[in-house]
Design an enzyme around this catalytic site. Structure first.
Site, PDB file in Angstrom:
ATOM      1  N   THR A   1      29.747  -9.172  19.839  1.00 17.73           N
ATOM      2  CA  THR A   1      29.172  -9.109  21.188  1.00 17.73           C
ATOM      3  C   THR A   1      28.386  -7.811  21.350  1.00 17.73           C
ATOM      4  O   THR A   1      27.263  -7.797  21.869  1.00 17.73           O
ATOM      5  CB  THR A   1      30.286  -9.174  22.259  1.00 17.73           C
ATOM      6  OG1 THR A   1      30.964 -10.422  22.138  1.00 17.73           O
ATOM      7  CG2 THR A   1      29.719  -9.032  23.655  1.00 17.73           C
TER       8      THR A   1
ATOM      9  N   GLU B   1      24.407  -7.198  22.021  1.00 18.47           N
ATOM     10  CA  GLU B   1      23.900  -6.476  23.194  1.00 18.47           C
ATOM     11  C   GLU B   1      23.069  -5.251  22.783  1.00 18.47           C
ATOM     12  O   GLU B   1      22.065  -4.930  23.428  1.00 18.47           O
ATOM     13  CB  GLU B   1      25.050  -6.077  24.117  1.00 18.47           C
ATOM     14  CG  GLU B   1      25.821  -7.260  24.723  1.00 18.47           C
ATOM     15  CD  GLU B   1      24.961  -8.233  25.509  1.00 18.47           C
ATOM     16  OE1 GLU B   1      23.854  -7.864  25.929  1.00 18.47           O
ATOM     17  OE2 GLU B   1      25.396  -9.384  25.681  1.00 18.47           O
TER      18      GLU B   1
ATOM     19  N   HIS C   1      19.623  -6.380  22.128  1.00 21.67           N
ATOM     20  CA  HIS C   1      18.805  -6.428  23.357  1.00 21.67           C
ATOM     21  C   HIS C   1      18.340  -5.029  23.752  1.00 21.67           C
ATOM     22  O   HIS C   1      17.194  -4.823  24.144  1.00 21.67           O
ATOM     23  CB  HIS C   1      19.635  -6.975  24.524  1.00 21.67           C
ATOM     24  CG  HIS C   1      19.855  -8.455  24.531  1.00 21.67           C
ATOM     25  ND1 HIS C   1      18.839  -9.361  24.392  1.00 21.67           N
ATOM     26  CD2 HIS C   1      20.996  -9.182  24.717  1.00 21.67           C
ATOM     27  CE1 HIS C   1      19.338 -10.603  24.476  1.00 21.67           C
ATOM     28  NE2 HIS C   1      20.642 -10.514  24.669  1.00 21.67           N
TER      29      HIS C   1
ATOM     30  N   HIS D   1      16.790 -13.400  22.914  1.00 22.58           N
ATOM     31  CA  HIS D   1      17.557 -14.471  22.252  1.00 22.58           C
ATOM     32  C   HIS D   1      16.624 -15.311  21.372  1.00 22.58           C
ATOM     33  O   HIS D   1      15.480 -15.566  21.759  1.00 22.58           O
ATOM     34  CB  HIS D   1      18.214 -15.379  23.296  1.00 22.58           C
ATOM     35  CG  HIS D   1      19.270 -14.684  24.102  1.00 22.58           C
ATOM     36  ND1 HIS D   1      19.323 -14.770  25.477  1.00 22.58           N
ATOM     37  CD2 HIS D   1      20.302 -13.888  23.717  1.00 22.58           C
ATOM     38  CE1 HIS D   1      20.361 -14.045  25.911  1.00 22.58           C
ATOM     39  NE2 HIS D   1      20.963 -13.506  24.862  1.00 22.58           N
TER      40      HIS D   1
ATOM     41  N   TRP E   1      16.388 -18.417  20.755  1.00 18.06           N
ATOM     42  CA  TRP E   1      15.863 -19.704  21.233  1.00 18.06           C
ATOM     43  C   TRP E   1      14.827 -19.516  22.347  1.00 18.06           C
ATOM     44  O   TRP E   1      14.231 -20.479  22.829  1.00 18.06           O
ATOM     45  CB  TRP E   1      17.001 -20.629  21.691  1.00 18.06           C
ATOM     46  CG  TRP E   1      17.694 -20.204  22.957  1.00 18.06           C
ATOM     47  CD1 TRP E   1      17.399 -20.637  24.228  1.00 18.06           C
ATOM     48  CD2 TRP E   1      18.782 -19.284  23.087  1.00 18.06           C
ATOM     49  NE1 TRP E   1      18.239 -20.012  25.136  1.00 18.06           N
ATOM     50  CE2 TRP E   1      19.095 -19.184  24.463  1.00 18.06           C
ATOM     51  CE3 TRP E   1      19.532 -18.523  22.185  1.00 18.06           C
ATOM     52  CZ2 TRP E   1      20.118 -18.369  24.944  1.00 18.06           C
ATOM     53  CZ3 TRP E   1      20.542 -17.713  22.669  1.00 18.06           C
ATOM     54  CH2 TRP E   1      20.829 -17.634  24.012  1.00 18.06           C
TER      55      TRP E   1
ATOM     56  N   ASP F   1      31.604 -15.092  16.659  1.00 19.42           N
ATOM     57  CA  ASP F   1      31.484 -13.852  15.882  1.00 19.42           C
ATOM     58  C   ASP F   1      31.518 -14.109  14.372  1.00 19.42           C
ATOM     59  O   ASP F   1      30.775 -13.489  13.606  1.00 19.42           O
ATOM     60  CB  ASP F   1      32.641 -12.898  16.229  1.00 19.42           C
ATOM     61  CG  ASP F   1      32.374 -12.117  17.512  1.00 19.42           C
ATOM     62  OD1 ASP F   1      31.462 -12.500  18.267  1.00 19.42           O
ATOM     63  OD2 ASP F   1      33.085 -11.122  17.743  1.00 19.42           O
TER      64      ASP F   1
HETATM   65 CA   LIG Z   1      13.043 -22.540  22.687  1.00 21.93          CA
HETATM   66 ZN   LIG Z   2      22.111 -11.893  24.937  1.00 21.23          ZN
END
Ligand SMILES: [Ca+2]
Ligand SMILES: [Zn+2]
Ligand SMILES: [Ca+2]
Ligand SMILES: [Ca+2]
Length: 431
Positions: free
Chosen positions: A232, A236, A239, A245, A247, A306
């Protein structure tokens, strides 16, 4: 009251109590909220522009450098916010998370060997490491951990991304340490279902950093399946270095993108486990040629468990570097005196010369120069012989260029670069 109701509604949606699929990560929701603030938006756009210009100035993406790239080390402070003894996680649990970050960002994670052939050559060593700070903002020794007893966040006692209550003393949290000197990580009890959230480069300095729920931080102690391997926080921090992300945060294969070619598009987030045969989009970036790769569910920037996550891609590395080097606030972290052990000496404190790459070296006469810094590339360049005499001088404003030294006798020379960013001296050997 209306505002509180709205926040709870948003949180219910966010936490997945209403949605079919839990939103593990609150980053994009917070991002949208912050972008509605003109000042934050301006800061983010400035960082995005700086990163884009950096990528344009460094078309090869990553530094070409004899002797390897400088490994950037980021000083971290972990703020533990606890409502009971259980939430007051141990130093060992915190250390287990720092270890995971160092494995994942250096491609040293054990499960990298599980990647399928279609992806295994794309996995990147991001060349970034993390350490707990050894000096606090006042210059006093610290173990890089703060502990704050609290009655909890503003809504139902949970901390939440919309009020940013974890990040301020006044709302039961802890004020950030200067965010151009430390990566701030708050560990607390987030709203149920939410594992963490981060802030993108260029956003509000007072709230910069990442927040992780205490059941998903590190690999021991209070971690709860399936978030037991510290990914996690890896996600983060991705980011926080400017990654989206994979997708594209949409629900199809056409509109959204993470702006990276070597991460196949997907129609939605992966579903928790490790769906290695999932292939939700077949209109891949032209970069893939005729290949229709499966979804990269092993990527840290997807939503897999994970145990499935195993890689950042090379394209993601370029994007992260473009923010780390291009954005002045992120770049400042690498010369932070917040230090890594021992004794507050930051062994990785860089000089301007570290951001010049000279290759090949030794040379037959022609050398390529690549400047990896974010400051103005306008430089005066002098070529000095062993007696310190200037044998050649010129100016440039390029980040990548060639110097022809073939008219000079064989021997050892110094290239002296001077400009707004300071002075750098690199040795070059002509054979
Ligand atoms: Ca997409
Ligand atoms: Zn995220
Ligand atoms: Ca992509
Ligand atoms: Ca595909």
């Amino acid at each position: 009251m209306k505002k509180l109701f709205l926040s709870i509604t948003l949180l219910l949606a966010l936490s997945g109590l209403r949605a079919q699929q839990p939103a593990h990560c609150g980053t994009m929701d917070v991002h949208a909220q912050h972008r509605s603030n003109p000042q934050n938006l301006a800061g983010m756009m400035q960082a995005e522009t700086a990163a884009r210009e950096w990528r344009e100035n460094h078309p090869s993406g990553v530094m070409q450098r004899s002797g390897g790239n400088p490994v950037l080390t980021i000083p971290v402070v972990v703020h533990v916010l606890y409502k009971d003894a259980t939430q007051n996680i141990t130093d060992q649990q915190i250390n287990s998370q720092i270890a995971v970050l160092n494995e994942d960002f250096r491609a040293m994670n054990a499960n990298i060997s599980s990647l399928p052939p279609v992806f295994d050559t794309l996995a990147a060593d991001v060349e970034v490491e993390f350490c707990l700070a050894s000096l606090d903002p006042n210059g006093n020794p610290t173990n890089g951990i703060t502990r704050t007893s609290t009655t909890g966040g503003l809504i139902l006692g949970y901390f939440n991304p919309f009020t940013e209550d974890a990040k301020f003393d006044s709302t039961g949290g802890k004020n950030a340490w200067p965010t151009d000197r430390y990566l701030n990580i708050w560990v607390c009890e987030l709203f149920p279902g939410l594992l963490g959230y981060a802030q993108f480069p260029g956003d509000d300095p007072l709230t910069d950093g990442v927040v992780i729920t205490y059941t998903a931080f590190g690999t021991i102690g209070t971690v709860t399946a399936p978030s037991i391997l510290g990914r996690t926080t890896t996600h983060e921090v991705g980011h926080w270095m400017g990654l989206y992300h994979i997708w594209g945060d949409d629900s199809d294969c056409t509109t959204g993108s993470d702006s990276i070619a070597d991460t196949p598009n997907a129609s939605s987030a992966s579903q928790s486990d490790c769906q290695t045969t999932r292939n939700s989009c077949n209109n891949e970036d032209p970069w893939w040629g005729v290949i229709d790769p499966p979804d990269m569910v092993q990527n840290y920037m997807d939503y897999s468990h994970d145990s499935c996550m195993a890689m950042f891609s090379k394209g993601q590395k370029v994007r992260m570097h473009s923010f780390l080097y291009g954005d002045a606030r992120r770049f400042a972290l690498f010369s932070s005196t917040a230090g890594c052990a021992p004794q507050g000496v930051n062994e990785h404190q860089f000089q301007l010369a570290d951001f010049f790459s000279i290759y090949p070296n030794p040379t037959q006469g022609v050398v390529n120069v690549s400047y990896y810094g974010h400051e103005n590339a306008q430089m005066n360049i002098e070529v000095l012989d062993l007696n310190g005499r200037t044998v050649s001088a010129f100016t440039t404003s390029s980040y990548n260029y060639t110097i022809d030294l073939s008219n000079l006798p064989a021997g050892v020379y110094a290239l002296r670069f001077s400009g707004e960013a300071g002075v750098a001296v690199k040795q070059v050997v002509i054979q």
